[in-house]
Design a protein around this motif. Structure first.
Motif, PDB file in Angstrom:
ATOM      1  N   ALA A 133       0.871  -1.182   0.000  1.00  0.00           N
ATOM      2  CA  ALA A 133       0.000   0.000   0.000  1.00  0.00           C
ATOM      3  C   ALA A 133       0.902   1.225   0.000  1.00  0.00           C
ATOM      4  CB  ALA A 133      -0.899  -0.015   1.231  1.00  0.00           C
ATOM      5  N   ALA A 134       0.961   1.924  -1.128  1.00  0.00           N
ATOM      6  CA  ALA A 134       1.883   3.050  -1.250  1.00  0.00           C
ATOM      7  C   ALA A 134       1.342   4.099  -2.201  1.00  0.00           C
ATOM      8  CB  ALA A 134       3.243   2.563  -1.752  1.00  0.00           C
ATOM      9  N   ASP A 135       1.333   5.352  -1.778  1.00  0.00           N
ATOM     10  CA  ASP A 135       0.915   6.405  -2.697  1.00  0.00           C
ATOM     11  C   ASP A 135       1.993   6.598  -3.762  1.00  0.00           C
ATOM     12  OD1 ASP A 135       2.659   8.888  -2.026  1.00  0.00           O
ATOM     13  OD2 ASP A 135       1.964   8.225  -0.060  1.00  0.00           O
ATOM     14  N   SER A 136       1.635   7.238  -4.845  1.00  0.00           N
ATOM     15  CA  SER A 136       2.508   7.310  -6.020  1.00  0.00           C
ATOM     16  C   SER A 136       3.829   8.035  -5.756  1.00  0.00           C
ATOM     17  CB  SER A 136       1.769   7.970  -7.187  1.00  0.00           C
ATOM     18  OG  SER A 136       1.280   9.255  -6.824  1.00  0.00           O
ATOM     19  N   SER A 137       3.893   8.849  -4.706  1.00  0.00           N
ATOM     20  CA  SER A 137       5.148   9.545  -4.399  1.00  0.00           C
ATOM     21  C   SER A 137       6.240   8.575  -3.943  1.00  0.00           C
ATOM     22  CB  SER A 137       4.917  10.603  -3.316  1.00  0.00           C
ATOM     23  OG  SER A 137       4.660  10.005  -2.053  1.00  0.00           O
ATOM     24  N   LYS A 138       5.865   7.365  -3.529  1.00  0.00           N
ATOM     25  CA  LYS A 138       6.840   6.374  -3.062  1.00  0.00           C
ATOM     26  C   LYS A 138       7.407   5.531  -4.206  1.00  0.00           C
ATOM     27  CE  LYS A 138       5.618   7.315   1.267  1.00  0.00           C
ATOM     28  NZ  LYS A 138       4.793   6.359   2.012  1.00  0.00           N
ATOM     29  N   LEU A 139       6.792   5.593  -5.369  1.00  0.00           N
ATOM     30  CA  LEU A 139       7.148   4.693  -6.469  1.00  0.00           C
ATOM     31  C   LEU A 139       8.333   5.218  -7.262  1.00  0.00           C
ATOM     32  CD1 LEU A 139       3.549   3.817  -7.701  1.00  0.00           C
ATOM     33  CD2 LEU A 139       4.896   2.733  -5.894  1.00  0.00           C
ATOM     34  N   GLY A 140       9.190   4.296  -7.692  1.00  0.00           N
ATOM     35  CA  GLY A 140      10.380   4.686  -8.434  1.00  0.00           C
ATOM     36  C   GLY A 140      11.474   5.245  -7.555  1.00  0.00           C
ATOM     37  N   ARG A 141      11.318   5.092  -6.248  1.00  0.00           N
ATOM     38  CA  ARG A 141      12.304   5.604  -5.290  1.00  0.00           C
ATOM     39  C   ARG A 141      13.069   4.453  -4.645  1.00  0.00           C
ATOM     40  NH1 ARG A 141       9.644   9.662  -1.140  1.00  0.00           N
ATOM     41  NH2 ARG A 141      11.831   9.750  -0.529  1.00  0.00           N
ATOM     42  N   ALA A 155      -2.586   9.076  -9.443  1.00  0.00           N
ATOM     43  CA  ALA A 155      -1.560   9.961  -9.996  1.00  0.00           C
ATOM     44  C   ALA A 155      -0.374   9.188 -10.560  1.00  0.00           C
ATOM     45  CB  ALA A 155      -1.079  10.944  -8.924  1.00  0.00           C
ATOM     46  N   VAL A 156      -0.341   7.882 -10.369  1.00  0.00           N
ATOM     47  CA  VAL A 156       0.766   7.079 -10.894  1.00  0.00           C
ATOM     48  C   VAL A 156       0.763   7.154 -12.418  1.00  0.00           C
ATOM     49  CG1 VAL A 156      -0.633   4.950 -10.931  1.00  0.00           C
ATOM     50  CG2 VAL A 156       1.864   4.806 -10.834  1.00  0.00           C
ATOM     51  N   ASP A 157       1.972   7.279 -13.008  1.00  0.00           N
ATOM     52  CA  ASP A 157       2.024   7.403 -14.464  1.00  0.00           C
ATOM     53  C   ASP A 157       1.982   6.034 -15.131  1.00  0.00           C
ATOM     54  OD1 ASP A 157       4.951   6.550 -15.269  1.00  0.00           O
ATOM     55  OD2 ASP A 157       5.161   7.844 -13.514  1.00  0.00           O
ATOM     56  N   GLU A 158       1.562   6.028 -16.407  1.00  0.00           N
ATOM     57  CA  GLU A 158       1.344   4.780 -17.137  1.00  0.00           C
ATOM     58  C   GLU A 158       2.615   3.963 -17.293  1.00  0.00           C
ATOM     59  OE1 GLU A 158      -0.574   5.529 -20.823  1.00  0.00           O
ATOM     60  OE2 GLU A 158      -2.382   6.398 -19.904  1.00  0.00           O
ATOM     61  N   THR A 178       5.144   3.763 -15.223  1.00  0.00           N
ATOM     62  CA  THR A 178       5.424   3.093 -13.954  1.00  0.00           C
ATOM     63  C   THR A 178       4.539   1.865 -13.791  1.00  0.00           C
ATOM     64  OG1 THR A 178       6.114   5.162 -12.901  1.00  0.00           O
ATOM     65  CG2 THR A 178       5.434   3.372 -11.440  1.00  0.00           C
ATOM     66  N   VAL A 179       3.266   2.021 -14.116  1.00  0.00           N
ATOM     67  CA  VAL A 179       2.338   0.887 -14.042  1.00  0.00           C
ATOM     68  C   VAL A 179       2.814  -0.241 -14.956  1.00  0.00           C
ATOM     69  CG1 VAL A 179      -0.003   0.092 -14.550  1.00  0.00           C
ATOM     70  CG2 VAL A 179       0.356   2.295 -13.404  1.00  0.00           C
ATOM     71  N   ARG A 180       3.186   0.113 -16.182  1.00  0.00           N
ATOM     72  CA  ARG A 180       3.626  -0.903 -17.141  1.00  0.00           C
ATOM     73  C   ARG A 180       4.839  -1.670 -16.632  1.00  0.00           C
ATOM     74  NH1 ARG A 180       7.666  -0.950 -20.286  1.00  0.00           N
ATOM     75  NH2 ARG A 180       8.080   1.282 -20.032  1.00  0.00           N
ATOM     76  N   ARG A 181       5.817  -0.965 -16.058  1.00  0.00           N
ATOM     77  CA  ARG A 181       7.027  -1.627 -15.577  1.00  0.00           C
ATOM     78  C   ARG A 181       6.735  -2.578 -14.415  1.00  0.00           C
ATOM     79  NH1 ARG A 181      10.337   1.774 -13.415  1.00  0.00           N
ATOM     80  NH2 ARG A 181       9.202   3.723 -13.724  1.00  0.00           N
ATOM     81  N   PHE A 182       5.835  -2.174 -13.527  1.00  0.00           N
ATOM     82  CA  PHE A 182       5.480  -3.078 -12.426  1.00  0.00           C
ATOM     83  C   PHE A 182       4.713  -4.289 -12.946  1.00  0.00           C
ATOM     84  CE2 PHE A 182       6.265   0.514  -9.452  1.00  0.00           C
ATOM     85  CZ  PHE A 182       7.063  -0.172  -8.554  1.00  0.00           C
ATOM     86  N   GLU A 183       3.825  -4.081 -13.883  1.00  0.00           N
ATOM     87  CA  GLU A 183       3.066  -5.198 -14.435  1.00  0.00           C
ATOM     88  C   GLU A 183       3.970  -6.174 -15.180  1.00  0.00           C
ATOM     89  OE1 GLU A 183      -1.394  -3.233 -14.927  1.00  0.00           O
ATOM     90  OE2 GLU A 183      -0.014  -3.225 -16.650  1.00  0.00           O
ATOM     91  N   GLU A 184       4.978  -5.659 -15.855  1.00  0.00           N
ATOM     92  CA  GLU A 184       5.958  -6.528 -16.525  1.00  0.00           C
ATOM     93  C   GLU A 184       6.746  -7.358 -15.520  1.00  0.00           C
ATOM     94  OE1 GLU A 184       8.262  -3.886 -18.873  1.00  0.00           O
ATOM     95  OE2 GLU A 184       6.814  -3.816 -20.534  1.00  0.00           O
ATOM     96  N   GLY A 229       5.372  -8.662 -12.985  1.00  0.00           N
ATOM     97  CA  GLY A 229       4.433  -9.622 -12.418  1.00  0.00           C
ATOM     98  C   GLY A 229       3.585  -9.080 -11.294  1.00  0.00           C
ATOM     99  N   VAL A 230       3.593  -7.765 -11.108  1.00  0.00           N
ATOM    100  CA  VAL A 230       2.830  -7.145 -10.028  1.00  0.00           C
ATOM    101  C   VAL A 230       1.477  -6.656 -10.568  1.00  0.00           C
ATOM    102  CG1 VAL A 230       2.789  -5.322  -8.273  1.00  0.00           C
ATOM    103  CG2 VAL A 230       4.976  -6.394  -8.928  1.00  0.00           C
ATOM    104  N   THR A 231       0.401  -7.014  -9.908  1.00  0.00           N
ATOM    105  CA  THR A 231      -0.903  -6.471 -10.259  1.00  0.00           C
ATOM    106  C   THR A 231      -1.021  -5.081  -9.648  1.00  0.00           C
ATOM    107  OG1 THR A 231      -1.928  -8.660 -10.324  1.00  0.00           O
ATOM    108  CG2 THR A 231      -3.399  -6.772 -10.060  1.00  0.00           C
ATOM    109  N   VAL A 232      -1.323  -4.077 -10.475  1.00  0.00           N
ATOM    110  CA  VAL A 232      -1.383  -2.698  -9.993  1.00  0.00           C
ATOM    111  C   VAL A 232      -2.835  -2.239  -9.971  1.00  0.00           C
ATOM    112  CG1 VAL A 232      -0.643  -0.315 -10.360  1.00  0.00           C
ATOM    113  CG2 VAL A 232       0.891  -2.203 -10.926  1.00  0.00           C
ATOM    114  N   ARG A 233      -3.259  -1.719  -8.822  1.00  0.00           N
ATOM    115  CA  ARG A 233      -4.580  -1.108  -8.690  1.00  0.00           C
ATOM    116  C   ARG A 233      -4.395   0.361  -8.342  1.00  0.00           C
ATOM    117  NH1 ARG A 233      -8.950  -4.033  -5.130  1.00  0.00           N
ATOM    118  NH2 ARG A 233     -10.138  -2.427  -6.234  1.00  0.00           N
ATOM    119  N   ALA A 234      -4.794   1.233  -9.245  1.00  0.00           N
ATOM    120  CA  ALA A 234      -4.685   2.682  -9.009  1.00  0.00           C
ATOM    121  C   ALA A 234      -6.077   3.205  -8.648  1.00  0.00           C
ATOM    122  CB  ALA A 234      -4.157   3.374 -10.251  1.00  0.00           C
ATOM    123  N   VAL A 235      -6.190   3.831  -7.482  1.00  0.00           N
ATOM    124  CA  VAL A 235      -7.500   4.260  -6.988  1.00  0.00           C
ATOM    125  C   VAL A 235      -7.504   5.760  -6.696  1.00  0.00           C
ATOM    126  CG1 VAL A 235      -8.048   2.016  -6.040  1.00  0.00           C
ATOM    127  CG2 VAL A 235      -6.858   3.676  -4.594  1.00  0.00           C
TER     128      VAL A 235
END
Length: 259
Positions: free
Chosen positions: A212-220, A240-243, A245-251, A253-259
């Motif tokens: 559980a992490a807001d988008s400011s924590k991603l890519g850090r 607010a997560v960019d597309e 970033t989502v694509r790289r996590f999904e590649e 194997g991570v399921t990403v839910r942006a709410v």
């Protein structure tokens, strides 16, 4: 603005920017420069910052803001994330919760879920976070298991070999991690290595891992690794997560839910 509110805001601004000038901070808070100077001096006495000529700086690049000073700068995002994470948990499951502001919101979201008002137990919650255990202990339908260990003042989390002993004897359906950083290459991380070690054990004992992490924590990146990105089953973040970033996590194997 109260002194407590000023201090929280000043410390958060310092963590974000690394340095603050008195005049800059006074304009941000809409208070006098004299008030900010006094606040900086008092926070320096508590070793919460380093005073400089005309301003203040944080202690270092891996500086960690104590939980009690963390205001909800991303409050609405964290609450949306928390509700979405809570929806991933089924009645009767055993859930591991690490410490942190977002996981605290997850605990609160679970506490008010209508389908978790009764059961034997409705939910088993294993946590090393004293504040989360304190909030949920008043819910008789929840079975609360608190790890042993030594309390860490920054995060209210219990760490050390006593906590290891408890976690080695249990099995979880899901571990919910609060992180300070999550990167596809470097994985999930915390500031403190002992805290990261306990969080890693929670992951290892769980059937699935949710971050559980807001988008400011991603890519850090942060100092102490918890687990690889590939060990995370689901990432719940804000819209607010960019597309990319989502694509790289999904590649990975991570399921990403942006709410």
């Amino acid at each position: 603005m109260s002194r407590d509110a000023r201090w929280k805001t000043l410390l958060e601004l310092l963590v974000e920017r690394g340095r603050l000038d008195v005049e800059e901070a006074a304009a941000e808070l809409e208070v006098s420069a004299a008030t900010v100077r006094r606040d900086f001096d008092q926070l320096a006495e508590q070793q919460m910052l380093v005073r400089t000529r005309g301003g203040a700086v944080v202690h270092g690049v891996s500086y960690e803001l104590p939980l009690r000073y963390k205001t909800a700068r991303h409050a609405s995002e964290k609450q949306r994330i928390a509700r979405a994470v809570a929806d991933l948990i089924a009645p009767g499951e055993a859930v591991g919760l690490t410490g942190g502001t977002t996981t605290t919101e997850v605990a609160r979201a679970l506490a008010v879920r209508g389908d978790l008002t009764s059961g034997s137990p409705a939910l088993t919650v294993v946590t090393n976070a004293l504040n989360i255990a304190n909030e949920l202990a008043v819910r008789p339908q929840f079975k609360i298991v608190v790890t042993g260990g030594v309390a860490r003042a920054q995060s209210y989390e219990l760490i050390g070999p006593l906590a290891d002993g408890v976690l080695g004897q249990i099995t979880l359906d899901v571990a919910v991690l609060g992180v300070v950083a999550l990167d596809v290459t470097h994985g999930a991380a915390a500031h403190d290595e002992a805290e990261a070690a306990i969080n890693r054990l929670l992951c290892e004992r769980a059937e699935r891992v949710v971050v559980a992490a807001d988008s400011s924590k991603l890519g850090r990146r942060a100092f102490a690794r918890i687990c690889a990105a590939e060990a995370v089953d689901t990432l719940v973040t804000d819209s607010a997560v960019d597309e990319d970033t989502v694509r790289r996590f999904e590649e990975a194997g991570v399921t990403v839910r942006a709410v």
